[in-house]
Each structure stands twice: as C-alpha cells, then as structure tokens.
Design an enzyme around this catalytic site. Structure first.
Site, PDB file in Angstrom:
ATOM      1  N   LYS A 152       1.754  -3.796   8.890  1.00 12.69           N
ATOM      2  CA  LYS A 152       1.586  -4.965   7.892  1.00 12.69           C
ATOM      3  C   LYS A 152       2.548  -4.901   6.627  1.00 12.69           C
ATOM      4  CE  LYS A 152      -1.672  -5.486   3.805  1.00 12.69           C
ATOM      5  NZ  LYS A 152      -0.945  -4.579   3.226  1.00 12.69           N
ATOM      6  N   ASN A 153       2.564  -3.808   6.435  1.00 12.26           N
ATOM      7  CA  ASN A 153       3.602  -3.674   5.182  1.00 12.26           C
ATOM      8  C   ASN A 153       4.948  -3.652   5.750  1.00 12.26           C
ATOM      9  OD1 ASN A 153       1.456  -3.324   3.647  1.00 12.26           O
ATOM     10  ND2 ASN A 153       1.684  -1.184   3.086  1.00 12.26           N
ATOM     11  N   CYS A 166      -6.008  -7.067  -9.157  1.00  5.64           N
ATOM     12  CA  CYS A 166      -6.822  -7.022  -7.961  1.00  5.64           C
ATOM     13  C   CYS A 166      -7.842  -6.161  -7.867  1.00  5.64           C
ATOM     14  CB  CYS A 166      -5.642  -6.968  -6.739  1.00  5.64           C
ATOM     15  SG  CYS A 166      -5.405  -5.152  -6.551  1.00  5.64           S
ATOM     16  N   ARG A 204      -1.955  -3.748 -11.210  1.00  9.28           N
ATOM     17  CA  ARG A 204      -0.666  -4.523 -10.315  1.00  9.28           C
ATOM     18  C   ARG A 204       0.254  -5.270 -11.135  1.00  9.28           C
ATOM     19  NH1 ARG A 204      -2.466  -4.029  -4.989  1.00  9.28           N
ATOM     20  NH2 ARG A 204      -0.547  -3.592  -4.624  1.00  9.28           N
ATOM     21  N   ASP A 216      -2.866   4.404   0.629  1.00  3.29           N
ATOM     22  CA  ASP A 216      -3.633   3.381   1.746  1.00  3.29           C
ATOM     23  C   ASP A 216      -4.303   3.988   2.749  1.00  3.29           C
ATOM     24  OD1 ASP A 216      -2.428   1.418   0.084  1.00  3.29           O
ATOM     25  OD2 ASP A 216      -1.019   0.834   1.952  1.00  3.29           O
ATOM     26  N   ARG A 222      -7.506  -8.951   6.514  1.00  3.27           N
ATOM     27  CA  ARG A 222      -6.123  -9.131   5.976  1.00  3.27           C
ATOM     28  C   ARG A 222      -5.107  -8.248   6.428  1.00  3.27           C
ATOM     29  NH1 ARG A 222      -6.369  -6.994   0.882  1.00  3.27           N
ATOM     30  NH2 ARG A 222      -4.297  -7.056   1.348  1.00  3.27           N
TER      31      ARG A 222
HETATM   32  C1  UD1 Z   1       3.048  -1.171  -1.481  1.00  2.59           C
HETATM   33  C2  UD1 Z   1       2.196  -1.579  -0.143  1.00  2.59           C
HETATM   34  C3  UD1 Z   1       0.549  -1.075  -0.370  1.00  2.59           C
HETATM   35  C4  UD1 Z   1       0.544   0.349  -1.114  1.00  2.59           C
HETATM   36  C5  UD1 Z   1       1.605   0.763  -2.216  1.00  2.59           C
HETATM   37  C6  UD1 Z   1       1.751   2.043  -2.710  1.00  2.59           C
HETATM   38  C7  UD1 Z   1       3.114  -3.257   0.611  1.00  2.59           C
HETATM   39  C8  UD1 Z   1       3.016  -5.007   1.080  1.00  2.59           C
HETATM   40  N1  UD1 Z   1       2.155  -3.054   0.039  1.00  2.59           N
HETATM   41  O1  UD1 Z   1       2.385  -2.116  -2.395  1.00  2.59           O
HETATM   42  O2  UD1 Z   1      -0.036  -1.422   0.631  1.00  2.59           O
HETATM   43  O3  UD1 Z   1      -0.675   0.695  -1.534  1.00  2.59           O
HETATM   44  O4  UD1 Z   1       2.960  -0.058  -1.745  1.00  2.59           O
HETATM   45  O5  UD1 Z   1       2.217   2.763  -1.402  1.00  2.59           O
HETATM   46  O6  UD1 Z   1       4.082  -2.903   1.274  1.00  2.59           O
HETATM   47  N2  UD1 Z   1       3.712  -0.740 -10.585  1.00  2.59           N
HETATM   48  C9  UD1 Z   1       4.183  -1.047 -11.821  1.00  2.59           C
HETATM   49  N3  UD1 Z   1       5.191  -2.050 -11.997  1.00  2.59           N
HETATM   50  C10 UD1 Z   1       5.646  -2.647 -11.055  1.00  2.59           C
HETATM   51  C11 UD1 Z   1       5.464  -2.382  -9.715  1.00  2.59           C
HETATM   52  C12 UD1 Z   1       4.452  -1.377  -9.506  1.00  2.59           C
HETATM   53  O7  UD1 Z   1       3.657  -0.430 -12.565  1.00  2.59           O
HETATM   54  O8  UD1 Z   1       6.416  -3.582 -11.157  1.00  2.59           O
HETATM   55  C13 UD1 Z   1       2.743   0.286 -10.156  1.00  2.59           C
HETATM   56  C14 UD1 Z   1       1.588  -0.088  -9.392  1.00  2.59           C
HETATM   57  O9  UD1 Z   1       0.682  -0.730 -10.268  1.00  2.59           O
HETATM   58  C15 UD1 Z   1       1.187   1.217  -9.037  1.00  2.59           C
HETATM   59  C16 UD1 Z   1       2.233   1.801  -8.325  1.00  2.59           C
HETATM   60  O10 UD1 Z   1       3.444   1.391  -9.309  1.00  2.59           O
HETATM   61  O11 UD1 Z   1       0.101   1.810  -9.908  1.00  2.59           O
HETATM   62  C17 UD1 Z   1       2.758   1.647  -6.879  1.00  2.59           C
HETATM   63  O12 UD1 Z   1       2.983   0.243  -6.689  1.00  2.59           O
HETATM   64  P1  UD1 Z   1       3.898  -0.129  -5.860  1.00  2.59           P
HETATM   65  O13 UD1 Z   1       4.695   0.876  -4.792  1.00  2.59           O
HETATM   66  O14 UD1 Z   1       4.820  -1.232  -6.199  1.00  2.59           O
HETATM   67  O15 UD1 Z   1       3.057  -0.874  -4.538  1.00  2.59           O
HETATM   68  P2  UD1 Z   1       3.281  -2.232  -3.778  1.00  2.59           P
HETATM   69  O16 UD1 Z   1       4.674  -2.707  -3.564  1.00  2.59           O
HETATM   70  O17 UD1 Z   1       2.438  -3.249  -4.679  1.00  2.59           O
END
Ligand code: UD1
Length: 436
Positions: free
Chosen positions: A23-24, A117, A122, A310, A402
């Site tokens: 998925k990711n 969420c 997020r 995850d 999902r």
């Molecule tokens: C991706 C994965 C998700 C997984 C996560 C962490 C996909 C589609 N989803 O989500 O399944 O749980 O990595 O391994 O690949 N953060 C900030 N600011 C930002 C971006 C992130 O503070 O601009 C924080 C988030 O709130 C979270 C942490 O950084 O606490 C990690 O987030 P991130 O690595 O960005 O996860 P996703 O890419 O959303």
C-alpha cells in the site's frame, strides 16, 4: 449498510499465503505517474480503499485508469489540471503526494490541507518547509494551499525523516533546472520503490534507502515525449507482518511467499524474542512457535529500520497472548492506542500512560463486539478475535479495507473462521484523513 467481520476464534492458522504489493508503495507511485505524461502499467497493485481513492484523484486531474487483474494501468498523458478537489483530498492523507507530482508536471499545484486523523495531528509542515527551501512559493487561504514558482534545488535538510515529505520532495525536485540533495531523509524500503519507479519513468534519482537522496532536476531538459513503463511494486511488509502475527497468536504455522526478510528484520527479531521459529529461503518465510509465546520485552516504534509504527497495534494484540510483561512505546504518532480499550474489553490486561503501554500476557481473550477505529488498530482486533475464545465482531471494517485487500479471504485460506456480515448502521464521520 455497514460491514462487520464476524470471527470464530481459536483455530490455528496454517497454510501458505502470497504477500501482495505494498500500500505504502502504491500510493506514492500512483501519484508519481503524474510527474511525466505516459502510460504506466503498475503490477501487484493492491485493490484497497486508499488505492481506489488515489485512482479517483488521478481521474479528476485528467488521467485515465483501468485494471487488468492486479495491474493498474494509468494513462497520465491527459493530465491537465493542477488542483486536487477538496472532497477527494479529504478522503486520504496520501493525496498530499499530488503536491510534489503536480509541481513536477505543471509547475504548480493546489491542494487542501490534510487534517488530523484518528492517530494524531498529522501536520505537513516538513513538506511545506522543504518546498519553500526548494524555492517554491506557498500561499494559503484557510485550508487551501497553492504552491508554484521555480524550483532552484540545492541542498535541503528535513527537520525529521518524514516518509511522506521525503517522497513528496523527491517528486517536486524534478521540477528544478538544477539538482537537489535532500538530507535527513526517511530510509523506508517504499522510498527506494518510488526511486525505482521514477527511474523507470526516465528520471534520475539516487541514494534512496540512505539518509541522503540526490535528484537530477528535469526542468527544461525534460524529455516531453510520453513514456511507456512497466513497474512491479515492492511487497507489503506490513501486510506480511499482520498475517504472521495472526499465525503466531493462534499457535499456527504458515509459509509466506513474496516477502524478503531483509525488509522486515526488526519485526522478525521481535518474533524470535517471543520464541517463534523463523525459516527463510529467498523470498519465502516460514513461521511458527513450538512452545507458547513469551514477551519480547520492550518494543519502541521508530523510523525504518526500527520497529514500524504500522505494526504496533497488531503487536499489542499478539503480546496479550505472550507470557510476561511487554512494554510498547509509540514514538511516531501521538495517539495510536485506539485498539487498547477493545482488547481490554476482550479480557486483556493493558495499562497505558502517554506513549507507553504495558501488556501483561493472559491465558486467553474472550470474543465480544469491537469496533475498528483505524486501519492497523482494526487489524489488531482481527488478530485478537482469531485467537480469542468464542465469537468476535469487528465493526467498521471499512477502515481495514483501506489497507488490506481481501483480508477475510486471505485468513480463510489459512483456515481462519471469519466472514463479512452486513448491518444497517450509519458510517461514523471520520475526522480528517484516514490513519496511515
Ligand atoms: C507514512 C506511511 C504510514 C506510516 C508512517 C510512519 C504512507 C502512505 N504512509 O506516513 O503508513 O505510519 O509513514 O512510518 O507511506 N510529521 C510532522 N510534519 C510533517 C510530516 C510528518 O510533524 O510535515 C510527523 C507526523 O505527524 C508523525 C511523524 O512525523 O508523527 C512521521 O510521519 P511521516 O513519516 O511523515 O508519516 P507519513 O508519511 O504520513
């Protein structure tokens, strides 16, 4: 009509399962089909809710899509819009990837801010900060975000190795005339997969999998001819881990095909600490426990190669059946214990405080009515239900659908008693985007 899983627990899962595409990987790769007009055949693409949402977004931008079994064919030559509609944006957080791919293609993008969420706030500040560092101009009006301007590239450093920000910026940097180096990147295997896809589309991207990624700007030098490409997605290490935990929780034994142990080392190490026997040969892993499970000790979720967030909810379910005390510390997301109260309702002994949860293994759980609150938390309840005594109902399985294709079918193929039932109920309003 809403669907539930109805599970009759206590049957050891046995047999063989082929792990599907990730998925990711599918989500950023589908978004990346926009970076350059072309016809892309993406194989082993999971048929899951989030992929269908991404498909809808691509169509709204002018792409055409069709499925041939597990292959989605995206024709992105007709992409003519650079705005992601608010209604589609709100369905899924991964729609944020369109910012990078639309910038690469059209030089501008407008999206709506993805909200919080069920697993936390997020924010997308790291994405926005990276785009600003690359030279793009950002304008905001309430929830709407416009991004345009020239990408000057250069060296940028992420404040935190965010998976999504790394992927988004890899795509946005393709818009530059110059080159970009992104430091402090996330190193997840799915980022390597995006790099592989971008290369197959004719772009030059190097270094994914390390903390520094190099992107050759394709701005003016870009070959404007459309491209035809075939790409096989990486296998889903989270799906594999989820099924393995269901096997271990039920005291079964199964062989998983299409999964390389090297992309899920930390999870396998944890299973070994719990007393599992793991045998692997090439892309196949066999797993079982000869004796009962014991606690793995302390588990801390971390960016790759650490223990994946995850897999944390499913691991909490598994630890309910493991002798001794387990501590789980959730370091990535702020509120990812939604499954905990449902497990307690089933008889689990779990205390939590802030980001820590302490699980004391119990002899058995008792089936009852539960409710999925998010994708992986829902999968955790399915695992608990399969291993519990009696019947468990898991409501709101649209969260689970999902991210898992035919979970029911897969578990049944391993001998699990699980079926989908329908019930007249209203879908609860999900606040903001889906969970991961
Ligand atoms: C991706 C994965 C998700 C997984 C996560 C962490 C996909 C589609 N989803 O989500 O399944 O749980 O990595 O391994 O690949 N953060 C900030 N600011 C930002 C971006 C992130 O503070 O601009 C924080 C988030 O709130 C979270 C942490 O950084 O606490 C990690 O987030 P991130 O690595 O960005 O996860 P996703 O890419 O959303």
């Amino acid at each position: 009509m809403l669907e539930n899983y109805c599970i009759e627990g206590g049957v050891p899962l046995r047999g063989e399962y082929r792990v599907r595409g990730a998925k990711n990987s599918a989500l950023p790769v589908l978004a990346a089909t926009v970076c350059r007009g072309g016809v892309y055949e993406i194989y082993d693409c999971p048929r899951i809710g989030d992929v269908f949402s991404m498909e809808e977004i691509l169509i709204s931008l002018g792409a055409k899509t069709r499925w041939e079994e597990d292959c989605i064919i995206v024709d992105s030559r007709g992409v003519s819009k650079s705005q992601v509609p608010e209604s589609l944006m709100s369905e899924m957080r991964s729609s944020v990837f369109l910012m990078g791919s639309l910038l690469a293609r059209c030089g501008e993008a407008s999206i709506y801010r993805p909200g919080g969420c069920n697993i936390g706030k997020r924010p997308i500040d790291i994405h926005i900060d990276g785009l600003t560092q690359l030279g793009f101009e950002i304008e905001r009006e309430e929830e709407k975000i416009w991004c345009k301007g020239l990408c000057r590239g250069g060296k940028i450093t992420l404040a935190y190795p965010s998976v999504g920000a790394t992927e988004n910026l890899m795509m946005a940097a393709l818009a530059g005339d110059g080159d970009t180096i992104i430091e402090n990147c996330a190193t997840e295997p799915e980022i390597c997969d995006l790099q592989g896809f971008l290369r197959s589309a004719g772009f030059q991207v190097f270094g994914a999998g390390s903390d520094t990624v190099f992107i050759k700007g394709a701005g003016k030098k870009r070959d404007r001819n459309s491209i035809e490409s075939m790409y096989f997605l990486l296998e889903d290490r989270i799906e594999a881990a989820t099924y393995m935990m269901a096997v271990l929780a039920t005291g079964g034994r199964a062989v998983f095909r299409n999964i390389r142990p090297e992309i899920m080392k930390e999870v396998l190490r944890c299973f070994e600490r719990m007393g599992a026997t793991i045998r692997n040969f090439e892309n196949t892993i066999e797993i079982y426990t000869a004796a009962g499970l014991k606690s793995p000790g302390i588990i801390v979720t971390q960016p790759y190669p650490g223990f994946p967030t995850d897999c944390q909810p499913q691991m909490m379910s598994l630890c309910c059946f493991a002798k001794g005390l387990t501590t789980i510390r959730e370091e990535i997301f702020e509120s990812r214990f939604s499954h905990k109260n449902h497990l307690i309702k089933m008889g689990a002994d779990i205390e939590s405080c802030g980001k820590n949860a302490i699980i004391k293994g119990v002899k058995s759980l008792k089936g009852c009515r539960t409710q999925a609150q998010d994708l992986r938390g829902g999968a955790a309840l399915v695992i608990a239900g399969l291993a519990a005594e009696g019947q468990t109902t898991v409501e709101n399985i649209y969260h689970i659908q999902r991210g898992y294709e035919d979970l029911e079918k897969g578990l049944r193929s391993l001998g699990g008693f699980i079926e989908t039932t329908k019930e007249e109920r209203k879908k609860e309003k999900v606040q903001g985007q889906s969970a991961d």
